[in-house]
Motif scaffolding. Structure first.
Motif, PDB file in Angstrom:
ATOM      1  N   GLY A 163       3.140   0.397   4.831  1.00 22.68           N
ATOM      2  CA  GLY A 163       3.519   1.436   5.780  1.00 22.68           C
ATOM      3  C   GLY A 163       2.435   1.714   6.778  1.00 22.68           C
ATOM      4  O   GLY A 163       1.429   0.985   6.871  1.00 22.68           O
ATOM      5  N   PHE A 164       2.635   2.790   7.498  1.00 21.50           N
ATOM      6  CA  PHE A 164       1.699   3.204   8.544  1.00 21.50           C
ATOM      7  C   PHE A 164       0.928   4.419   8.040  1.00 21.50           C
ATOM      8  O   PHE A 164       1.529   5.443   7.704  1.00 21.50           O
ATOM      9  CB  PHE A 164       2.493   3.552   9.810  1.00 21.50           C
ATOM     10  N   VAL A 165      -0.391   4.284   7.973  1.00 27.52           N
ATOM     11  CA  VAL A 165      -1.218   5.384   7.481  1.00 27.52           C
ATOM     12  C   VAL A 165      -2.414   5.592   8.394  1.00 27.52           C
ATOM     13  O   VAL A 165      -2.676   4.792   9.291  1.00 27.52           O
ATOM     14  CB  VAL A 165      -1.706   5.111   6.039  1.00 27.52           C
ATOM     15  N   SER A 178      -4.423   6.510   1.535  1.00 23.56           N
ATOM     16  CA  SER A 178      -4.169   5.591   0.426  1.00 23.56           C
ATOM     17  C   SER A 178      -2.727   5.096   0.473  1.00 23.56           C
ATOM     18  O   SER A 178      -1.842   5.760   1.037  1.00 23.56           O
ATOM     19  CB  SER A 178      -4.420   6.297  -0.907  1.00 23.56           C
ATOM     20  N   LEU A 179      -2.515   3.948  -0.137  1.00 21.40           N
ATOM     21  CA  LEU A 179      -1.184   3.382  -0.315  1.00 21.40           C
ATOM     22  C   LEU A 179      -1.167   2.654  -1.652  1.00 21.40           C
ATOM     23  O   LEU A 179      -2.198   2.124  -2.082  1.00 21.40           O
ATOM     24  CB  LEU A 179      -0.847   2.355   0.775  1.00 21.40           C
ATOM     25  N   ARG A 180       0.009   2.600  -2.271  1.00 24.03           N
ATOM     26  CA  ARG A 180       0.155   1.767  -3.450  1.00 24.03           C
ATOM     27  C   ARG A 180       1.218   0.711  -3.164  1.00 24.03           C
ATOM     28  O   ARG A 180       2.386   1.041  -2.913  1.00 24.03           O
ATOM     29  CB  ARG A 180       0.545   2.561  -4.693  1.00 24.03           C
ATOM     30  N   GLY A 212     -14.348  -1.312  -5.244  1.00 23.91           N
ATOM     31  CA  GLY A 212     -14.569   0.114  -5.110  1.00 23.91           C
ATOM     32  C   GLY A 212     -13.508   0.856  -4.323  1.00 23.91           C
ATOM     33  O   GLY A 212     -13.475   2.086  -4.339  1.00 23.91           O
ATOM     34  N   ARG A 213     -12.655   0.145  -3.608  1.00 27.16           N
ATOM     35  CA  ARG A 213     -11.599   0.806  -2.833  1.00 27.16           C
ATOM     36  C   ARG A 213     -10.204   0.434  -3.317  1.00 27.16           C
ATOM     37  O   ARG A 213      -9.287   1.252  -3.270  1.00 27.16           O
ATOM     38  CB  ARG A 213     -11.717   0.448  -1.352  1.00 27.16           C
ATOM     39  N   LEU A 264      -4.462   0.919  -2.786  1.00 23.46           N
ATOM     40  CA  LEU A 264      -5.397   0.856  -1.661  1.00 23.46           C
ATOM     41  C   LEU A 264      -5.914   2.254  -1.388  1.00 23.46           C
ATOM     42  O   LEU A 264      -5.124   3.188  -1.210  1.00 23.46           O
ATOM     43  CB  LEU A 264      -4.700   0.313  -0.407  1.00 23.46           C
ATOM     44  N   ARG A 265      -7.206   2.420  -1.362  1.00 29.69           N
ATOM     45  CA  ARG A 265      -7.808   3.731  -1.097  1.00 29.69           C
ATOM     46  C   ARG A 265      -8.782   3.630   0.067  1.00 29.69           C
ATOM     47  O   ARG A 265      -9.312   2.572   0.356  1.00 29.69           O
ATOM     48  CB  ARG A 265      -8.545   4.239  -2.334  1.00 29.69           C
ATOM     49  N   ARG A 266      -9.032   4.758   0.695  1.00 27.11           N
ATOM     50  CA  ARG A 266     -10.008   4.840   1.799  1.00 27.11           C
ATOM     51  C   ARG A 266      -9.777   3.687   2.779  1.00 27.11           C
ATOM     52  O   ARG A 266     -10.707   2.930   3.115  1.00 27.11           O
ATOM     53  CB  ARG A 266     -11.419   4.828   1.249  1.00 27.11           C
ATOM     54  N   LEU A 267      -8.549   3.587   3.243  1.00 27.02           N
ATOM     55  CA  LEU A 267      -8.190   2.489   4.142  1.00 27.02           C
ATOM     56  C   LEU A 267      -8.995   2.570   5.440  1.00 27.02           C
ATOM     57  O   LEU A 267      -9.254   3.658   5.962  1.00 27.02           O
ATOM     58  CB  LEU A 267      -6.698   2.488   4.419  1.00 27.02           C
ATOM     59  N   LYS A 268      -9.375   1.407   5.925  1.00 24.58           N
ATOM     60  CA  LYS A 268     -10.232   1.290   7.097  1.00 24.58           C
ATOM     61  C   LYS A 268      -9.476   0.602   8.235  1.00 24.58           C
ATOM     62  O   LYS A 268      -8.480  -0.077   7.996  1.00 24.58           O
ATOM     63  CB  LYS A 268     -11.472   0.467   6.747  1.00 24.58           C
TER      64      LYS A 268
END
Length: 127
Positions: free
Chosen positions: A9-11, A16-18, A65-66, A82-86
C-alpha cells in the motif's frame, strides 16, 4: 504451487506495513520462503528468508532491525513485517519458495534457487 502476496500500500515515511504471502497447491512446510523486492529501474534484490520450520531467518543488511519475517505453517502463510519505512524502500515485494530439505535460511537468499514466485505487492512510501 501458487503464491499470492497481499498487504502492500501507500504509507508515509516511518510507517509500518505487514505483507502476507498465501501458499497453495503444495506442502508448505517443505519450502523455505523468501521475500525479494524490485524497485523501479533496479534489479530484484533479496530482502529476507525463513527456513522450513521457521527456526532460522536471514536478512539483507538494509532489512536488519527494521523488517521481520515469520511463517505460520498451519495457515500456509509467510509474513514480512516492515517497520520504519524509508524513502528507499518503495518497490514491488515478491514472495518466493525454495524447495528445501534443511533448516538453514541463509541458503535461500538467491533468486536462482527459488522455484516458485508470486506476482508481487506494491509498497509505496511518501516522504
Amino acid at each position: 504451487v501458487q503464491l499470492v502476496e497481499s498487504g502492500g500500500g501507500f504509507v508515509q515515511t516511518g510507517d509500518s506495513l505487514r505483507l502476507s504471502c498465501a501458499f497453495a497447491g503444495g506442502t508448505f512446510s517443505s519450502y523455505a520462503m523468501a521475500w525479494f523486492r524490485q524497485a523501479e529501474g533496479k534489479e530484484r534484490e533479496f530482502v529476507s528468508s525463513i527456513s522450513v520450520s521457521g527456526a532460522t531467518t536471514y536478512y539483507a543488511d538494509f532489512a536488519k532491525g527494521r523488517f521481520t519475517i515469520s511463517r505460520d505453517n498451519a495457515k500456509n502463510t509467510v509474513y514480512l513485517q516492515l517497520r520504519r519505512l524509508k524513502p528507499e524502500d518503495p518497490a514491488v515485494y515478491y514472495c518466493a519458495a525454495d524447495l528445501s530439505s534443511h533448516d538453514y535460511a541463509h541458503t535461500s537468499s538467491q533468486a536462482s534457487t527459488m522455484v516458485y514466485w508470486g506476482k508481487g505487492t506494491l509498497v509505496t512510501v511518501s516522504s
